[in-house]
Design an enzyme around this catalytic site. Structure first.
Site, mmCIF file in Angstrom:
data_model
loop_
_atom_site.group_PDB
_atom_site.id
_atom_site.type_symbol
_atom_site.label_atom_id
_atom_site.label_comp_id
_atom_site.label_asym_id
_atom_site.label_seq_id
_atom_site.Cartn_x
_atom_site.Cartn_y
_atom_site.Cartn_z
ATOM 1 N N GLY A 37 0.791 -1.233 0.000
ATOM 2 C CA GLY A 37 0.000 0.000 0.000
ATOM 3 C C GLY A 37 0.818 1.275 0.000
ATOM 4 C CB SER A 38 4.382 2.129 -0.586
ATOM 5 O OG SER A 38 4.630 1.636 -1.870
ATOM 6 C CG HIS B 34 3.528 -2.523 -15.053
ATOM 7 N ND1 HIS B 34 3.028 -3.731 -14.603
ATOM 8 C CD2 HIS B 34 4.658 -2.817 -15.745
ATOM 9 C CE1 HIS B 34 3.808 -4.716 -15.026
ATOM 10 N NE2 HIS B 34 4.800 -4.188 -15.713
HETATM 11 C C1 GAR Z 1 4.104 -1.430 -7.052
HETATM 12 O O1 GAR Z 1 5.473 -1.451 -7.304
HETATM 13 C C2 GAR Z 1 3.309 -1.503 -8.328
HETATM 14 O O2 GAR Z 1 3.939 -0.912 -9.412
HETATM 15 C C3 GAR Z 1 3.193 -2.991 -8.530
HETATM 16 O O3 GAR Z 1 2.971 -3.515 -7.250
HETATM 17 C C4 GAR Z 1 3.677 -2.710 -6.305
HETATM 18 C C5 GAR Z 1 2.753 -2.412 -5.152
HETATM 19 O O4 GAR Z 1 3.442 -1.774 -4.110
HETATM 20 N N1 GAR Z 1 2.141 -3.316 -9.429
HETATM 21 C C6 GAR Z 1 2.198 -4.292 -10.317
HETATM 22 O O5 GAR Z 1 3.143 -5.040 -10.421
HETATM 23 C C7 GAR Z 1 0.964 -4.403 -11.190
HETATM 24 N N2 GAR Z 1 1.220 -5.267 -12.312
HETATM 25 P P1 GAR Z 1 2.631 -1.023 -2.968
HETATM 26 O O6 GAR Z 1 1.574 -2.007 -2.467
HETATM 27 O O7 GAR Z 1 3.639 -0.716 -1.917
HETATM 28 O O8 GAR Z 1 2.021 0.199 -3.569
#
Ligand code: GAR
Length: 186
Positions: free
Chosen positions: A6-7, A103
């Site tokens: 969830g960052s 992404h």
């Molecule tokens: C992020 O790096 C986002 O780009 C990726 O998941 C991570 C979630 O981090 N998304 C994908 O790979 C979608 N195909 P977060 O939960 O800390 O925001």
């Protein structure tokens, strides 16, 4: 919508509270009952609803339920901030040009899962992140904004992920703001 730590959701919430983004997050939807994003929403007092994909027979039935809560909450746009499930056309068609995704690669390079590992395996010198509109084909909608990130010899998954996410937290609110300008003129 979020599935992980969830960052990116937190970065969006911060940009709303500082006024960088003139928006309000009315609802967080998660598919993982114990994901970090859900706990962040609790701390920020942002309503959160969980749709556990393991409890659904099909993607369509899960998207039907998600669509209902989006409609109940009168949402104008949907941001996939680390959402790791493929959504159906039903959801996409209900919000034409109003669903954005972040992404962790310079699309069209390295679509799909494990984008950062794909970049490490390919030994590219530059990778990055992309905010794009969501269309039927995964990770292929029109690109709104990208940020480039260098890849160094000694990088591993954790280090490169953190370097990419630092940029994600900057470009996601910018991408939302850019898209919102086009929504206003529609
Ligand atoms: C992020 O790096 C986002 O780009 C990726 O998941 C991570 C979630 O981090 N998304 C994908 O790979 C979608 N195909 P977060 O939960 O800390 O925001």
């Amino acid at each position: 919508m979020a599935s992980g730590n969830g960052s990116n959701f937190q970065a969006l919430a911060k940009s709303c509270s500082t006024g960088e983004l003139n928006a309000n997050i009315s609802l967080l939807v998660v598919n993982n009952p114990r994901c970090g994003a859900k706990y962040k929403a609790e701390k920020l007092n942002i309503p959160c609803k969980t749709f556990d994909h393991r409890k659904y027979q099909s993607r369509e039935s899960m998207d039907d339920d998600i669509l209902n809560v989006f409609k109940e909450s009168n949402v104008e746009a949907i941001i996939m901030a680390g959402w790791m499930r493929i959504v159906t056309n039903k959801l996409i068609k209900a919000f034409p040009n109003r669903i954005l995704n972040i992404h962790p690669s310079l699309l069209p390079c390295f679509p799909g899962i494990n984008a950062i590992n794909q970049a490490l395996d390919a030994k590219v010198k530059i990778t990055g992140c992309t905010v794009h509109m969501v269309c039927e084909k995964v990770d292929s909608g029109p690109i709104l904004i990208q940020a480039a990130v260098p890849v160094y010899e000694e990088d591993n998954l954790a280090i490169l992920t953190s370097r990419i996410q630092h940029k994600e937290h900057i470009i996601l609110p910018m991408g939302v703001s850019m898209a919102a300008k086009s929504w206003r003129t529609q």
